[in-house]
Scaffold this motif. Structure first.
Motif, PDB file in Angstrom:
ATOM      1  N   LYS A   1       0.824  -1.207   0.000  1.00 38.17           N
ATOM      2  CA  LYS A   1       0.000   0.000   0.000  1.00 38.17           C
ATOM      3  C   LYS A   1       0.863   1.263   0.000  1.00 38.17           C
ATOM      4  O   LYS A   1       1.787   1.398   0.781  1.00 38.17           O
ATOM      5  N   GLY A   2       0.545   2.167  -0.918  1.00 36.58           N
ATOM      6  CA  GLY A   2       1.238   3.445  -0.973  1.00 36.58           C
ATOM      7  C   GLY A   2       2.304   3.542  -2.034  1.00 36.58           C
ATOM      8  O   GLY A   2       2.892   4.609  -2.222  1.00 36.58           O
ATOM      9  N   ASN A   3       2.572   2.434  -2.762  1.00 33.89           N
ATOM     10  CA  ASN A   3       3.572   2.510  -3.830  1.00 33.89           C
ATOM     11  C   ASN A   3       3.304   1.433  -4.859  1.00 33.89           C
ATOM     12  O   ASN A   3       2.612   0.457  -4.600  1.00 33.89           O
ATOM     13  N   THR A   4       3.826   1.622  -6.047  1.00 34.11           N
ATOM     14  CA  THR A   4       3.681   0.649  -7.122  1.00 34.11           C
ATOM     15  C   THR A   4       5.049   0.341  -7.717  1.00 34.11           C
ATOM     16  O   THR A   4       5.974   1.154  -7.646  1.00 34.11           O
ATOM     17  N   ILE A   5       5.182  -0.848  -8.284  1.00 35.54           N
ATOM     18  CA  ILE A   5       6.398  -1.238  -8.978  1.00 35.54           C
ATOM     19  C   ILE A   5       6.169  -1.062 -10.476  1.00 35.54           C
ATOM     20  O   ILE A   5       5.185  -1.559 -11.023  1.00 35.54           O
ATOM     21  N   ASP A   6       7.071  -0.356 -11.140  1.00 38.79           N
ATOM     22  CA  ASP A   6       6.970  -0.140 -12.574  1.00 38.79           C
ATOM     23  C   ASP A   6       7.587  -1.334 -13.288  1.00 38.79           C
ATOM     24  O   ASP A   6       8.804  -1.463 -13.359  1.00 38.79           O
ATOM     25  N   LYS A   7       6.754  -2.216 -13.803  1.00 41.21           N
ATOM     26  CA  LYS A   7       7.240  -3.438 -14.445  1.00 41.21           C
ATOM     27  C   LYS A   7       8.002  -3.146 -15.735  1.00 41.21           C
ATOM     28  O   LYS A   7       8.839  -3.928 -16.166  1.00 41.21           O
ATOM     29  N   LEU A   8       7.717  -2.007 -16.344  1.00 43.61           N
ATOM     30  CA  LEU A   8       8.387  -1.670 -17.603  1.00 43.61           C
ATOM     31  C   LEU A   8       9.854  -1.271 -17.375  1.00 43.61           C
ATOM     32  O   LEU A   8      10.675  -1.380 -18.266  1.00 43.61           O
TER      33      LEU A   8
END
Length: 277
Positions: A262-269
């Motif tokens: 929660k609160g962040n995302t991982i940029d898969k690109l």
């Protein structure tokens, strides 16, 4: 009867653990006593410790990151933060050199009352904004550095993007979603895309450029954002997990590095390789 393998903690539990103060008592002092203005934070004692140099953002004093540095020290990491190049016309090249000098001090000077030493094979580097770009420059020129982390990294001169292609060690880059000074699409994303080694780009939701800083400072009248507790908590946990894994093979924070929370995302690109490499 076969023993059941111990289940790794969830990202939620790892976040709760690594965002809290670690088991070590912490000392901090003035690096100018050994020839370079700045701050040093260490565990009270320990031999063969890991160490990182931390670079401040544009016109920011090093003590705006003191809680982060003390947090890392409480988990057994020596942190040295030069307080140089704080003017509006700061030299990125010279600041990158000061970060490397700070690591020289960490390795070459017995800290505390002689009860603290650093292992030259366990060195990392990190920084916020300008300091993040300069950390990348330093890593490209210093083969001792084993891991790099940046917070809202900014492009520098010479180019941090160009230097990134020459960095083969693990890199963790935290972008601020609402950053108007170093927008992720123009800064953290191309930096991660150019990275020469294992890399992960994360975006901290609702974070601003100054969200990673602490306290108040007159530059808040000029620069975008303000200190944010949630942003700082995320940074503390992720940097602790990252440097413990990369420098000491301590895997207690693997779930934080392998999964979003929660609160962040991982940029898969813009993520490739294994950060434990």
């Amino acid at each position: 009867m076969a023993r059941t393998a111990k289940k790794a903690p969830s990202a939620k539990h790892a976040l709760a653990e690594l965002s809290r103060r670690g088991p070590h008592d912490v000392l901090h002092g003035d690096m100018s006593l050994v020839g370079l203005p700045g701050i040093v934070c260490t565990p009270r004692k320990g031999l063969g410790l890991p160490a990182i140099a931390f670079g401040h953002g544009w016109m920011q004093p090093a003590d705006r990151y003191l809680n982060l540095m003390r947090h890392l020290a409480s988990w057994g990491v020596v942190v040295v933060a030069p307080g140089t190049q704080r003017g509006p016309l700061a030299s990125h090249r010279l600041f990158a050199g000061d970060l490397r000098t700070a690591l020289d001090i960490a390795v070459g000077v017995r800290l505390g009352e002689g009860e603290i030493s650093v292992d030259e094979k366990k060195l990392g580097i990190a920084g916020h904004a300008m300091g993040g770009g300069c950390a990348v420059q330093a890593a490209a020129e210093d083969s001792r550095i084993r891991a790099v982390a940046t917070l809202a990294p900014a492009e520098t001169h010479p180019s941090a993007f160009e230097a990134a292609s020459r960095v083969a060690v693990p890199g963790l880059h935290l972008a601020a979603e609402n950053d108007l000074l170093a927008p992720p699409v123009a800064n953290a994303e191309p930096l991660a895309r150019a990275w020469g080694g294992p890399v992960q780009l994360r975006t901290v939701k609702k974070a601003t450029h100054l969200g990673f800083t602490e306290g108040t400072h007159w530059t808040q009248l000029l620069l975008h954002g303000k200190p944010e507790h949630a942003t700082q908590r995320t940074a503390k946990a992720l940097l602790t997990a990252f440097f413990l894994r990369a420098l000491t093979k301590d895997h207690r924070g693997d779930s934080l590095l392998d999964d979003a929370f929660k609160g962040n995302t991982i940029d898969k690109l813009h993520t490739h390789g294994d950060l434990a490499a």
